[in-house]
Design a protein around this motif. Sequence first.
Motif, PDB file in Angstrom:
ATOM      1  N   GLY A 150     -10.365   0.933  -1.869  1.00 22.04           N
ATOM      2  CA  GLY A 150      -9.298   0.259  -2.548  1.00 22.04           C
ATOM      3  C   GLY A 150      -8.040   0.744  -2.180  1.00 22.04           C
ATOM      4  O   GLY A 150      -7.757   0.836  -0.817  1.00 22.04           O
ATOM      5  N   SER A 151      -7.089   1.026  -2.855  1.00 24.69           N
ATOM      6  CA  SER A 151      -5.684   1.564  -2.568  1.00 24.69           C
ATOM      7  C   SER A 151      -5.772   3.222  -2.683  1.00 24.69           C
ATOM      8  O   SER A 151      -4.662   3.737  -2.416  1.00 24.69           O
ATOM      9  N   CYS A 197     -15.723  -2.027  -4.587  1.00 23.94           N
ATOM     10  CA  CYS A 197     -14.374  -1.924  -3.875  1.00 23.94           C
ATOM     11  C   CYS A 197     -14.104  -2.720  -2.900  1.00 23.94           C
ATOM     12  O   CYS A 197     -15.139  -3.322  -2.173  1.00 23.94           O
ATOM     13  N   TYR A 209      -3.500   8.269  -4.209  1.00 25.17           N
ATOM     14  CA  TYR A 209      -3.107   7.058  -4.585  1.00 25.17           C
ATOM     15  C   TYR A 209      -1.629   7.027  -4.399  1.00 25.17           C
ATOM     16  O   TYR A 209      -0.847   7.667  -5.203  1.00 25.17           O
ATOM     17  N   ASP A 234      -6.286   1.287  -9.629  1.00 18.80           N
ATOM     18  CA  ASP A 234      -6.465   0.113  -8.870  1.00 18.80           C
ATOM     19  C   ASP A 234      -7.625  -0.684  -9.571  1.00 18.80           C
ATOM     20  O   ASP A 234      -8.862  -0.264  -9.464  1.00 18.80           O
TER      21      ASP A 234
END
Length: 229
Positions: free
Chosen positions: A138-139, A229, A151, A212
Amino acid sequence: MPDTIKILLAEDEPSLALIVKESLETRDFEVIVCTDGEEALQRYAEEIPQLLVLDVMMPKIDGFAVAEHIRKTDKKTPIIFLTAKSQTKDVVEGFQHGGNDYLKKPFSIEELIVRIYALLNRVGGTDTQNQEDEINIGSYIFNPTKQTLTYKEDSEILTHRETEVLKHLYKNKNEMVTRSFILNDIWGNDDFFSGRSLDVFISKLRKKLSADPAVQIINSRGFGYKLVC
């Protein structure tokens, strides 16, 4: 991995062997069935399967001895043991003889299939860590080598166990990974206390990935986890 995966199934109980064979064939696996350990070794040499499912208690040569013989020259091909033995010492013995996973009878076919896919993914070149140190979840940026999870501008250090659990989930992202598989591979057993420890690490990882909303660790109660994800 090749398009058609060849699995060697050594099981001396005909009805169970037939059920497993037919179920795996519906998933497009090619299944070679053997009824004793001696035949299993012979067919292994002839067919070169991508994975073996071995019953422990078999005529002529038992499953542990078959695995031990294979491991003298083949350290890579995944081996799953099937057995009615359920004590921790039996599970430990299975891993000591070269097994990668251990499924206690009676078992569900779906659980066997999940474990097969998980093991094939591990040896099929999907381990991103071998290709790059940084993995996008993801992020987040996950660095298994440095044991960091970043992150945006914030980075935190993961423990060794947190890193190993997240690696297992990422290798099989968007697929269910059984609790037993994670526990046996990381802790070396799947007893009650190790299971509680795994639950704690999953909770910690969920918290660390909570920034996230597109990243989730989904729990199938009593069965396993899936990283989405």
